[in-house]
Motif scaffolding. Sequence first.
Motif, PDB file in Angstrom:
ATOM      1  N   TRP A   1       0.801  -1.226   0.000  1.00 59.77           N
ATOM      2  CA  TRP A   1       0.000   0.000   0.000  1.00 59.77           C
ATOM      3  C   TRP A   1       0.834   1.277   0.000  1.00 59.77           C
ATOM      4  O   TRP A   1       0.535   2.204  -0.766  1.00 59.77           O
TER       5      TRP A   1
ATOM      6  N   GLN B   1      -0.009  13.712   2.116  1.00 58.59           N
ATOM      7  CA  GLN B   1      -0.967  14.669   2.667  1.00 58.59           C
ATOM      8  C   GLN B   1      -1.145  15.885   1.755  1.00 58.59           C
ATOM      9  O   GLN B   1      -2.078  16.648   1.930  1.00 58.59           O
TER      10      GLN B   1
ATOM     11  N   ARG C   1       4.476  10.103   4.210  1.00 59.77           N
ATOM     12  CA  ARG C   1       3.223  10.621   4.784  1.00 59.77           C
ATOM     13  C   ARG C   1       3.059  12.102   4.462  1.00 59.77           C
ATOM     14  O   ARG C   1       1.985  12.560   4.074  1.00 59.77           O
TER      15      ARG C   1
ATOM     16  N   HIS D   1       0.525   8.827  -6.376  1.00 61.29           N
ATOM     17  CA  HIS D   1       0.442  10.228  -5.993  1.00 61.29           C
ATOM     18  C   HIS D   1       1.214  11.142  -6.936  1.00 61.29           C
ATOM     19  O   HIS D   1       0.721  12.194  -7.335  1.00 61.29           O
TER      20      HIS D   1
ATOM     21  N   ILE E   1      -4.492   6.151  -0.766  1.00 58.28           N
ATOM     22  CA  ILE E   1      -3.716   7.000   0.144  1.00 58.28           C
ATOM     23  C   ILE E   1      -4.136   6.752   1.587  1.00 58.28           C
ATOM     24  O   ILE E   1      -3.286   6.669   2.483  1.00 58.28           O
ATOM     25  N   GLU E   2      -5.420   6.593   1.825  1.00 58.67           N
ATOM     26  CA  GLU E   2      -5.907   6.345   3.179  1.00 58.67           C
ATOM     27  C   GLU E   2      -5.340   5.046   3.737  1.00 58.67           C
ATOM     28  O   GLU E   2      -4.941   4.982   4.908  1.00 58.67           O
ATOM     29  N   ARG E   3      -5.304   4.000   2.912  1.00 58.77           N
ATOM     30  CA  ARG E   3      -4.739   2.716   3.373  1.00 58.77           C
ATOM     31  C   ARG E   3      -3.253   2.858   3.672  1.00 58.77           C
ATOM     32  O   ARG E   3      -2.754   2.308   4.653  1.00 58.77           O
TER      33      ARG E   3
ATOM     34  N   ILE F   1      -1.659   5.571   4.620  1.00 55.59           N
ATOM     35  CA  ILE F   1      -1.497   6.346   5.854  1.00 55.59           C
ATOM     36  C   ILE F   1      -1.848   5.499   7.072  1.00 55.59           C
ATOM     37  O   ILE F   1      -1.195   5.610   8.117  1.00 55.59           O
ATOM     38  N   THR F   2      -2.835   4.628   6.947  1.00 58.45           N
ATOM     39  CA  THR F   2      -3.163   3.709   8.044  1.00 58.45           C
ATOM     40  C   THR F   2      -1.947   2.852   8.392  1.00 58.45           C
ATOM     41  O   THR F   2      -1.630   2.645   9.571  1.00 58.45           O
TER      42      THR F   2
ATOM     43  N   THR G   1      -9.180   5.083  -5.533  1.00 59.41           N
ATOM     44  CA  THR G   1     -10.020   5.327  -4.368  1.00 59.41           C
ATOM     45  C   THR G   1      -9.495   4.574  -3.146  1.00 59.41           C
ATOM     46  O   THR G   1      -9.300   3.361  -3.192  1.00 59.41           O
ATOM     47  N   GLY G   2      -9.240   5.296  -2.066  1.00 54.66           N
ATOM     48  CA  GLY G   2      -8.847   4.700  -0.799  1.00 54.66           C
ATOM     49  C   GLY G   2      -7.382   4.309  -0.676  1.00 54.66           C
ATOM     50  O   GLY G   2      -6.946   3.876   0.391  1.00 54.66           O
TER      51      GLY G   2
END
Length: 149
Positions: free
Chosen positions: A55, A109, A105, A63, A73-75, A77-78, A70-71
């Motif tokens: 991920w 962002q 990170r 990026h 970047i969120e994964r 960062i998690t 979809t999702g």
Amino acid sequence: MGTWGTGIFDNDDAGDVREEFRDLIAAGKSADEATAGLVESYGAADVDLEDHNFWPALAATQHSPGHVGTGVIERAITIIDDPAELERWDPSDARRRRAALKKLRSRLQMKPRSPSGCEPAAAWTRRWRRASTSCSTPAPGCCCFVSWA
């Protein structure tokens, strides 16, 4: 899988994900189509320790040229925020891994660029080896500019 360093692309799977994503985008797939194909191919549907290379590498790759699924970047960062990510490293390497994740990170962002074209990874690799440049027509946002510590 081989790992030779603490950087985002310092392992075989991460490098393969980057090349395959570039190839899929160059072939006309959308970011979501390319992501779905890679998730299926790598068995990375769930975020667990085995996916901690997948991920962040995919998010970093997407990026820079602005082709963000979809999702993704969120994964990433998690995973970056998960203490288990650093616990899987030797203490001597954990500090360098933390720095690489912090840099990623910070980048993730920021708002991604508008999508730009990607040339197939095989063409990029041939040119890089031959001329020590990443692209014959470098431009900000080109996926050839992806460079992470």
